[in-house]
Design an enzyme around this catalytic site. Sequence first.
Site, PDB file in Angstrom:
ATOM      1  N   HIS A  12       2.461   1.078  -0.117  1.00  0.00           N
ATOM      2  CA  HIS A  12       3.863   1.077  -0.534  1.00  0.00           C
ATOM      3  C   HIS A  12       4.621   2.264   0.073  1.00  0.00           C
ATOM      4  O   HIS A  12       5.568   2.061   0.815  1.00  0.00           O
ATOM      5  CB  HIS A  12       4.033   1.031  -2.053  1.00  0.00           C
ATOM      6  CG  HIS A  12       3.367  -0.125  -2.706  1.00  0.00           C
ATOM      7  ND1 HIS A  12       3.648  -1.436  -2.362  1.00  0.00           N
ATOM      8  CD2 HIS A  12       2.391  -0.186  -3.660  1.00  0.00           C
ATOM      9  CE1 HIS A  12       2.899  -2.242  -3.091  1.00  0.00           C
ATOM     10  NE2 HIS A  12       2.126  -1.514  -3.872  1.00  0.00           N
ATOM     11  N   HIS A  36      -2.502   3.622  -3.832  1.00  0.00           N
ATOM     12  CA  HIS A  36      -1.110   3.307  -4.182  1.00  0.00           C
ATOM     13  C   HIS A  36      -0.339   4.618  -4.207  1.00  0.00           C
ATOM     14  O   HIS A  36      -0.720   5.563  -4.913  1.00  0.00           O
ATOM     15  CB  HIS A  36      -1.022   2.684  -5.577  1.00  0.00           C
ATOM     16  CG  HIS A  36      -1.572   1.300  -5.694  1.00  0.00           C
ATOM     17  ND1 HIS A  36      -2.448   0.933  -6.695  1.00  0.00           N
ATOM     18  CD2 HIS A  36      -1.373   0.186  -4.953  1.00  0.00           C
ATOM     19  CE1 HIS A  36      -2.747  -0.352  -6.569  1.00  0.00           C
ATOM     20  NE2 HIS A  36      -2.102  -0.818  -5.522  1.00  0.00           N
ATOM     21  N   ARG A  78       3.468  -5.270 -15.537  1.00  0.00           N
ATOM     22  CA  ARG A  78       2.101  -4.757 -15.642  1.00  0.00           C
ATOM     23  C   ARG A  78       1.410  -5.246 -16.914  1.00  0.00           C
ATOM     24  O   ARG A  78       0.201  -5.500 -16.916  1.00  0.00           O
ATOM     25  CB  ARG A  78       2.120  -3.221 -15.598  1.00  0.00           C
ATOM     26  CG  ARG A  78       0.731  -2.617 -15.429  1.00  0.00           C
ATOM     27  CD  ARG A  78       0.784  -1.122 -15.250  1.00  0.00           C
ATOM     28  NE  ARG A  78       1.185  -0.427 -16.463  1.00  0.00           N
ATOM     29  CZ  ARG A  78       0.918   0.857 -16.710  1.00  0.00           C
ATOM     30  NH1 ARG A  78       0.272   1.588 -15.815  1.00  0.00           N
ATOM     31  NH2 ARG A  78       1.317   1.430 -17.823  1.00  0.00           N
ATOM     32  N   TYR A 138     -10.364  -3.045  -8.830  1.00  0.00           N
ATOM     33  CA  TYR A 138     -10.552  -2.081  -9.916  1.00  0.00           C
ATOM     34  C   TYR A 138     -11.008  -2.709 -11.231  1.00  0.00           C
ATOM     35  O   TYR A 138     -11.190  -1.991 -12.221  1.00  0.00           O
ATOM     36  CB  TYR A 138      -9.276  -1.253 -10.132  1.00  0.00           C
ATOM     37  CG  TYR A 138      -8.021  -2.057 -10.402  1.00  0.00           C
ATOM     38  CD1 TYR A 138      -7.715  -2.534 -11.662  1.00  0.00           C
ATOM     39  CD2 TYR A 138      -7.114  -2.304  -9.368  1.00  0.00           C
ATOM     40  CE1 TYR A 138      -6.560  -3.248 -11.903  1.00  0.00           C
ATOM     41  CE2 TYR A 138      -5.952  -3.012  -9.597  1.00  0.00           C
ATOM     42  CZ  TYR A 138      -5.673  -3.486 -10.869  1.00  0.00           C
ATOM     43  OH  TYR A 138      -4.522  -4.207 -11.088  1.00  0.00           O
ATOM     44  N   GLU A 186       4.965   4.233  -5.468  1.00  0.00           N
ATOM     45  CA  GLU A 186       5.543   2.900  -5.603  1.00  0.00           C
ATOM     46  C   GLU A 186       6.743   2.922  -6.533  1.00  0.00           C
ATOM     47  O   GLU A 186       7.688   2.149  -6.355  1.00  0.00           O
ATOM     48  CB  GLU A 186       4.485   1.923  -6.124  1.00  0.00           C
ATOM     49  CG  GLU A 186       4.958   0.485  -6.249  1.00  0.00           C
ATOM     50  CD  GLU A 186       3.866  -0.462  -6.716  1.00  0.00           C
ATOM     51  OE1 GLU A 186       4.128  -1.683  -6.753  1.00  0.00           O
ATOM     52  OE2 GLU A 186       2.747  -0.001  -7.037  1.00  0.00           O
ATOM     53  N   ASP A 209      -0.485  -8.075  -1.518  1.00  0.00           N
ATOM     54  CA  ASP A 209      -0.506  -7.365  -2.797  1.00  0.00           C
ATOM     55  C   ASP A 209      -0.664  -8.298  -3.989  1.00  0.00           C
ATOM     56  O   ASP A 209      -1.747  -8.806  -4.264  1.00  0.00           O
ATOM     57  CB  ASP A 209       0.742  -6.497  -2.908  1.00  0.00           C
ATOM     58  CG  ASP A 209       0.688  -5.491  -4.044  1.00  0.00           C
ATOM     59  OD1 ASP A 209      -0.328  -5.455  -4.761  1.00  0.00           O
ATOM     60  OD2 ASP A 209       1.656  -4.736  -4.231  1.00  0.00           O
ATOM     61  N   HIS A 240      -3.800  -5.384   1.872  1.00  0.00           N
ATOM     62  CA  HIS A 240      -3.721  -5.007   0.451  1.00  0.00           C
ATOM     63  C   HIS A 240      -3.640  -6.264  -0.405  1.00  0.00           C
ATOM     64  O   HIS A 240      -2.656  -6.996  -0.379  1.00  0.00           O
ATOM     65  CB  HIS A 240      -2.504  -4.127   0.187  1.00  0.00           C
ATOM     66  CG  HIS A 240      -2.500  -3.524  -1.179  1.00  0.00           C
ATOM     67  ND1 HIS A 240      -3.433  -2.591  -1.595  1.00  0.00           N
ATOM     68  CD2 HIS A 240      -1.683  -3.721  -2.244  1.00  0.00           C
ATOM     69  CE1 HIS A 240      -3.195  -2.244  -2.845  1.00  0.00           C
ATOM     70  NE2 HIS A 240      -2.124  -2.918  -3.270  1.00  0.00           N
ATOM     71  N   HIS A 274      -6.758   4.641  -7.194  1.00  0.00           N
ATOM     72  CA  HIS A 274      -5.733   3.707  -7.660  1.00  0.00           C
ATOM     73  C   HIS A 274      -4.344   4.316  -7.483  1.00  0.00           C
ATOM     74  O   HIS A 274      -3.438   3.683  -6.934  1.00  0.00           O
ATOM     75  CB  HIS A 274      -5.945   3.300  -9.115  1.00  0.00           C
ATOM     76  CG  HIS A 274      -4.876   2.354  -9.592  1.00  0.00           C
ATOM     77  ND1 HIS A 274      -3.671   2.790 -10.117  1.00  0.00           N
ATOM     78  CD2 HIS A 274      -4.798   1.008  -9.563  1.00  0.00           C
ATOM     79  CE1 HIS A 274      -2.909   1.745 -10.398  1.00  0.00           C
ATOM     80  NE2 HIS A 274      -3.569   0.651 -10.083  1.00  0.00           N
ATOM     81  N   HIS A 325      -4.769  -7.851  -4.464  1.00  0.00           N
ATOM     82  CA  HIS A 325      -5.402  -7.901  -5.778  1.00  0.00           C
ATOM     83  C   HIS A 325      -5.590  -9.384  -6.074  1.00  0.00           C
ATOM     84  O   HIS A 325      -4.629 -10.061  -6.490  1.00  0.00           O
ATOM     85  CB  HIS A 325      -4.516  -7.266  -6.851  1.00  0.00           C
ATOM     86  CG  HIS A 325      -4.130  -5.845  -6.588  1.00  0.00           C
ATOM     87  ND1 HIS A 325      -5.033  -4.816  -6.624  1.00  0.00           N
ATOM     88  CD2 HIS A 325      -2.936  -5.286  -6.293  1.00  0.00           C
ATOM     89  CE1 HIS A 325      -4.412  -3.673  -6.365  1.00  0.00           C
ATOM     90  NE2 HIS A 325      -3.136  -3.931  -6.157  1.00  0.00           N
TER      91      HIS A 325
END
Length: 446
Positions: free
Chosen positions: A268, A231, A83, A122, A234, A319, A60, A204, A62
């Site tokens: 997660h 995901h 975020r 994404y 989480e 991640d 995993h 997602h 990003h």
Amino acid sequence: MSLTTYWLEHAWLGTHVEPGVALDVSAEGRIAALRTGVATPPPGAEVLRGLTLPGLANAHSHAFHRALRGAVQVGSGTFWTWRELMYRAAQNLTPDTYFALARAVYAEMALAGITNVGEFHYVHHAPGGTPYADPNAMGEALIEAAAAAGIRITLLDTAYLSSGFGEAPNAHQQRFSDGSADAWAERVSALKPRAHALIGAAVHSVRAVPADQLATVARWAEERRAPLHVHLSEQTAENDACQAAHGRTPTQLLADHGVLGPRTTGVHNTHLTDADIALLGGTGTGTCMCPTTERDLADGIGPATRLQQAGSPLSLGSDSHAVIDLLEEARAMELNERLRSRTRGHWTANVLLTAATGDGHASLGLVDAGRLEAGALADFTTVALDSVRTAGPLPRLGAETAVFAATAADVRHTVVAGRHIVRDGHHTLVADVPSALAESIAALRS
């Protein structure tokens, strides 16, 4: 047939450490033969001193989150405030800047012994949501970045359609969305696998894909027998919102729409009910734990032991790349459980290494990787047993030493398809990985 021979001073063979192993690699990049009891290097063999493991699988990733390292450690906050900083970094990505950053990040992974990455991708379109001339320009940039860094990739092209349970994407999320799952499927179907790259799918999250469109993503993956990641639970806020919208947990919602199964991996799986755990285990759905990110974001400690006991295979990911170190992820999974339970020894070192190798590769659709045996892909990595962290233990305790003492800094060699990608701690394709990281991250600030 042209063969390359590697001599492994010590090799982890899944259940134990074997001294003196000769490994022949075919011209096709597979292990042609493996011979034990070879006390000295055969003439002409490549010598790998230390403990050689199958290549590590980062299930995993990003890649662009690597630009946040350090920057999100100032002050306090929550997952949701983190975020917002992530969205700002995403806004500055272009196909060219993403290629440069991902190439550097994947080179860092190779230096850490990672030979295969699952890229949960994404950021599909230009800011505002306008497609590029090639609608898959961003995904292609990631595939080419992996090739340039010398590692394999499973591009988990991600459906991301909503800001939350049917709400339209916000301004930051517009470039993530294809508008509908059908449009997502049409776009991703144009991506083609290559020798180093597989194409998979991802939901997602249940908040980002409307319930009535989950089956479209699941069907796309099923028809191609491709890996499907999501995901899952989480955050408790996601669970609460899902209960409010659908009267069930995210896991139950995914089960109702055919998302769970042995080619699916929940990432997660932190805040689960007993029924959720039974559903995941009973369907053979995998669990990818990302302990360094889960502790960095204060997500919580997932029920990994109960999930595995229920039948959910475990894999590991870095991640958000707070660090890139699969040995630390393996160690953290065990140590987190020790803190929670106040008991030791939930998993052996062999089981933890299996999560980081064979089970991780399987979650990414590579069932012929992650083990040192004839017929498998010739992907492996060597950990030093003579560093300040690893010196002292008997070599037969190499698995325990790797998991509980070593770090990514102890990786000496990484070989992919029989080709040396990292030799003596230096990347053979990216001459200066720290500079490549610094330059590509700085480009996102301008």
